[in-house]
Design a protein around this motif. Sequence first.
Motif, mmCIF file in Angstrom:
data_model
loop_
_atom_site.group_PDB
_atom_site.id
_atom_site.type_symbol
_atom_site.label_atom_id
_atom_site.label_comp_id
_atom_site.label_asym_id
_atom_site.label_seq_id
_atom_site.Cartn_x
_atom_site.Cartn_y
_atom_site.Cartn_z
ATOM 1 N N GLY A 173 39.594 40.689 17.997
ATOM 2 C CA GLY A 173 39.199 42.166 18.208
ATOM 3 C C GLY A 173 39.306 43.121 19.945
ATOM 4 O O GLY A 173 39.145 43.833 19.483
ATOM 5 N N MET A 174 39.699 41.808 20.470
ATOM 6 C CA MET A 174 40.479 42.618 21.531
ATOM 7 C C MET A 174 41.649 44.040 21.502
ATOM 8 O O MET A 174 41.873 43.957 21.542
ATOM 9 N N VAL A 175 41.119 45.061 22.464
ATOM 10 C CA VAL A 175 42.282 45.932 21.981
ATOM 11 C C VAL A 175 43.654 45.458 23.356
ATOM 12 O O VAL A 175 43.111 45.932 24.515
ATOM 13 N N PRO A 176 45.009 45.654 23.037
ATOM 14 C CA PRO A 176 46.124 45.515 24.267
ATOM 15 C C PRO A 176 45.207 46.473 25.203
ATOM 16 O O PRO A 176 45.659 48.136 24.358
ATOM 17 N N GLY A 177 46.248 46.869 25.744
ATOM 18 C CA GLY A 177 46.416 47.987 26.749
ATOM 19 C C GLY A 177 44.086 48.318 27.437
ATOM 20 O O GLY A 177 44.691 48.957 28.443
ATOM 21 N N THR A 178 43.190 47.912 27.182
ATOM 22 C CA THR A 178 41.948 47.816 27.601
ATOM 23 C C THR A 178 41.880 46.947 28.774
ATOM 24 O O THR A 178 42.011 46.483 28.899
ATOM 25 N N PRO A 179 40.958 47.105 29.960
ATOM 26 C CA PRO A 179 41.097 46.695 30.774
ATOM 27 C C PRO A 179 40.355 44.931 31.341
ATOM 28 O O PRO A 179 40.520 43.966 31.872
ATOM 29 N N ALA A 180 39.951 45.077 30.021
ATOM 30 C CA ALA A 180 38.996 43.306 28.967
ATOM 31 C C ALA A 180 40.377 42.582 28.678
ATOM 32 O O ALA A 180 40.341 41.577 29.214
ATOM 33 N N PHE A 181 41.227 43.282 28.259
ATOM 34 C CA PHE A 181 42.269 43.311 27.519
ATOM 35 C C PHE A 181 43.119 41.919 28.759
ATOM 36 O O PHE A 181 43.532 41.278 29.309
ATOM 37 N N SER A 182 43.412 42.911 29.736
ATOM 38 C CA SER A 182 43.839 43.407 31.200
ATOM 39 C C SER A 182 43.301 41.871 32.447
ATOM 40 O O SER A 182 44.144 41.258 32.739
ATOM 41 N N ASP A 183 42.220 41.693 31.829
ATOM 42 C CA ASP A 183 41.472 41.011 33.043
ATOM 43 C C ASP A 183 42.036 39.766 31.909
ATOM 44 O O ASP A 183 41.587 38.716 32.542
ATOM 45 N N ALA A 184 41.913 39.644 30.667
ATOM 46 C CA ALA A 184 41.753 37.989 30.320
ATOM 47 C C ALA A 184 43.109 38.041 30.238
ATOM 48 O O ALA A 184 43.525 36.495 30.895
ATOM 49 N N MET A 185 44.888 39.073 29.995
ATOM 50 C CA MET A 185 46.016 38.303 30.877
ATOM 51 C C MET A 185 45.408 37.519 31.966
ATOM 52 O O MET A 185 46.654 36.321 31.834
ATOM 53 N N ASP A 186 45.282 38.378 33.120
ATOM 54 C CA ASP A 186 45.168 38.219 34.669
ATOM 55 C C ASP A 186 44.529 36.275 34.195
ATOM 56 O O ASP A 186 44.854 35.719 34.875
ATOM 57 N N ALA A 187 43.524 36.239 33.895
ATOM 58 C CA ALA A 187 42.708 34.866 34.302
ATOM 59 C C ALA A 187 43.418 34.408 33.302
ATOM 60 O O ALA A 187 43.708 32.741 33.729
ATOM 61 N N LEU A 188 44.189 34.283 32.507
ATOM 62 C CA LEU A 188 45.104 32.989 31.672
ATOM 63 C C LEU A 188 46.281 32.829 32.773
ATOM 64 O O LEU A 188 46.831 31.414 32.299
ATOM 65 N N LYS A 189 46.648 33.350 33.226
ATOM 66 C CA LYS A 189 48.443 33.365 33.453
ATOM 67 C C LYS A 189 47.646 32.837 35.239
ATOM 68 O O LYS A 189 48.080 31.965 35.840
ATOM 69 N N ALA A 190 46.601 33.396 36.072
ATOM 70 C CA ALA A 190 46.558 32.383 36.906
ATOM 71 C C ALA A 190 46.100 31.397 36.560
ATOM 72 O O ALA A 190 45.869 30.018 37.248
ATOM 73 N N ALA A 191 45.113 30.667 35.457
ATOM 74 C CA ALA A 191 44.785 29.653 35.088
ATOM 75 C C ALA A 191 46.327 27.945 34.886
ATOM 76 O O ALA A 191 45.814 27.237 34.685
ATOM 77 N N HIS A 192 46.697 29.799 34.287
ATOM 78 C CA HIS A 192 48.068 28.505 33.854
ATOM 79 C C HIS A 192 47.980 27.323 33.281
ATOM 80 O O HIS A 192 49.099 26.338 33.696
ATOM 81 N N PRO A 193 48.108 27.324 32.065
ATOM 82 C CA PRO A 193 48.196 26.394 31.249
ATOM 83 C C PRO A 193 49.358 25.495 30.452
ATOM 84 O O PRO A 193 50.309 26.524 30.652
ATOM 85 N N PRO A 194 49.280 24.210 30.383
ATOM 86 C CA PRO A 194 50.709 23.851 30.265
ATOM 87 C C PRO A 194 52.028 24.462 29.169
ATOM 88 O O PRO A 194 52.142 24.693 28.727
ATOM 89 N N GLU A 195 50.362 24.387 27.812
ATOM 90 C CA GLU A 195 51.222 25.062 26.896
ATOM 91 C C GLU A 195 51.712 27.118 27.108
ATOM 92 O O GLU A 195 53.245 27.720 27.015
ATOM 93 N N LEU A 196 50.740 27.494 28.139
ATOM 94 C CA LEU A 196 51.628 28.894 28.321
ATOM 95 C C LEU A 196 53.191 28.940 29.273
ATOM 96 O O LEU A 196 53.986 29.610 29.103
ATOM 97 N N VAL A 197 53.200 27.584 30.518
ATOM 98 C CA VAL A 197 54.341 27.987 30.968
ATOM 99 C C VAL A 197 55.362 27.008 29.423
ATOM 100 O O VAL A 197 56.650 27.359 29.711
ATOM 101 N N THR A 198 55.150 26.203 28.861
ATOM 102 C CA THR A 198 55.834 25.162 28.163
ATOM 103 C C THR A 198 55.951 26.764 26.936
ATOM 104 O O THR A 198 58.181 26.213 26.718
ATOM 105 N N GLN A 199 56.120 27.067 26.161
ATOM 106 C CA GLN A 199 56.232 28.744 25.217
ATOM 107 C C GLN A 199 56.861 29.713 25.798
ATOM 108 O O GLN A 199 57.894 30.331 25.594
#
Length: 536
Positions: A173-199
């Motif tokens: 339900g999250m809309v790209p471009g919103t502050p919530a979406f940007s925060d979720a993106m930043d949190a995911l990249k900060a966590a640096h999960p292995p699947e993110l790096v691999t993909q």
Amino acid sequence: MGNLFAKKSMNKMMAEANEHGVDTLERVLGPVQLTALGIGAVIGAGIFVLSGLGARTAGPSLMLAFVLSGLGCAFAGLCYAEFAAMIPLAGSAYTYAYATLGELIAWIIGWDLTLEYAMGASTVSSGWSNNFVEMLNIFHLKFPLWLAYDHWTGLRQATDMVARGMVLSSHPGMVPGTPAFSDAMDALKAAHPPELVTQAHALLNAPHLFGVEIGINVPAFLIALVITAVLVVGIKESAKFNATIVAIKVGIVLFVLGLGSHYITKSNWGTDWHSFAPFGVGGIGLAAGLVFFSYIGFDAVSTTAQEAKNPQRDLPIGIIVSLSICTLLYIGVAAVLTGMVPWREVNIEAPISRAFLDHNLAWASNVVTIGALAGLTSVMLVMLLGQSRVLYSMAHDGLLPKKFFGDIHHKFRTPWKGTILAGLLAAIVGSITPIDDIGKMVNIGTLLAFVIVCIAVIVLRRTDPDRARPFRTPWVPVVPALGILFNGYMMYKLGIWNWVRLVVWLIIGLVVYFTYSRKHSTLQQSLEAKESVEIK
């Protein structure tokens, strides 16, 4: 050691400015062409590339960052105008320092200008490539990431694309471009999960050389070579090419201001000082140092002094008018950009185009992308033009090999060898280096040049007060002192690592000076000959 600070005679410089021959540049530029060259260099990277980086640093107060940068340039520009009218030679700040502060300081500035112009062209070629890739997307053409960006930028792009998909799949339900979406993106990249790096690496799909993943910005490399070819062909042709592009890109900037003003949300500018300037005065100062690159260009006008028809009158016009027009346009675009998009969501690579996309104005984004390509093309042209003219001037003083850098093409009347070398350097650096790193290096080098020109005006007013000055910097020493203060502050805000890069670059330059330039300097040779005669 005294000879290291020997000054070049003003009378000798004026004699050189009036020379004619096959090894001199051709005087063909009038005030309109000179102003167009200034606008051609200034309008481009700041609006279409670095405004995104500045918005992330200063927030909505990016407007004030452009004001601060503009003031620093205005004070320096008035000093440049005095020198450009008084000493109509191609060396710009290098020549002015030679007349006032001595050969060693002149060499440092000449070496520093190499950092400004060649690396500046590299930065812009990288930004040009980003917009070229955006234009290909308009026609649904895909360019491999590892061929569209340097390795680090390509990997960052791939990571963002994968992270975006992962956030959308986990938060439907999250809309790209919103502050919530940007925060979720930043949190995911900060966590640096292995699947993110691999993909991300899989999406980048880059080849390996000696076990190391590589990336080459092919569009950046090719456009630098094309611009180099245009510059070799001749200054008249280059000026016409630039004037056409300037007309297009100024039209695009006015289009951005006109259409974008209808999509401004005033709350994006903040409701108080903290929300307007989220990082305070320090953030504004840092952003000013970053977007300062946007203003590099008016000083390039002074490098064409030996190609101006009436340099005493036309150079000050070209410098001051181009700087004034561009400052107003920059402030307006900064206001529109931060009003259209919350500052946390401003895109760094193509901020204006993405701002219109966020408002579902794909057609407007396409227009801006094409305008950005035109704008950045002329910036590269003027940067490489300035670089070759500084090298030409240094070569005529013996500080660089004259047979190479001072060689004028018999047909095109341009310093073709130096132009080709500068273009190749810009092409290589722009194709393998991240844009933000190059931009910061260029900024601190240019700021140093501006500070020294401001100092030089004060010095020459004291040492040669009766010299004819077709244009006089007003309120000396107040205006030059303000130029030193503003530009020095922006240098300070660029941080320790940029100072380290600058010092390393200058150390390399000093090695070149003491191993080659001092021995071949025409000024040093004439002084030694004079001393030898006096001894006899």
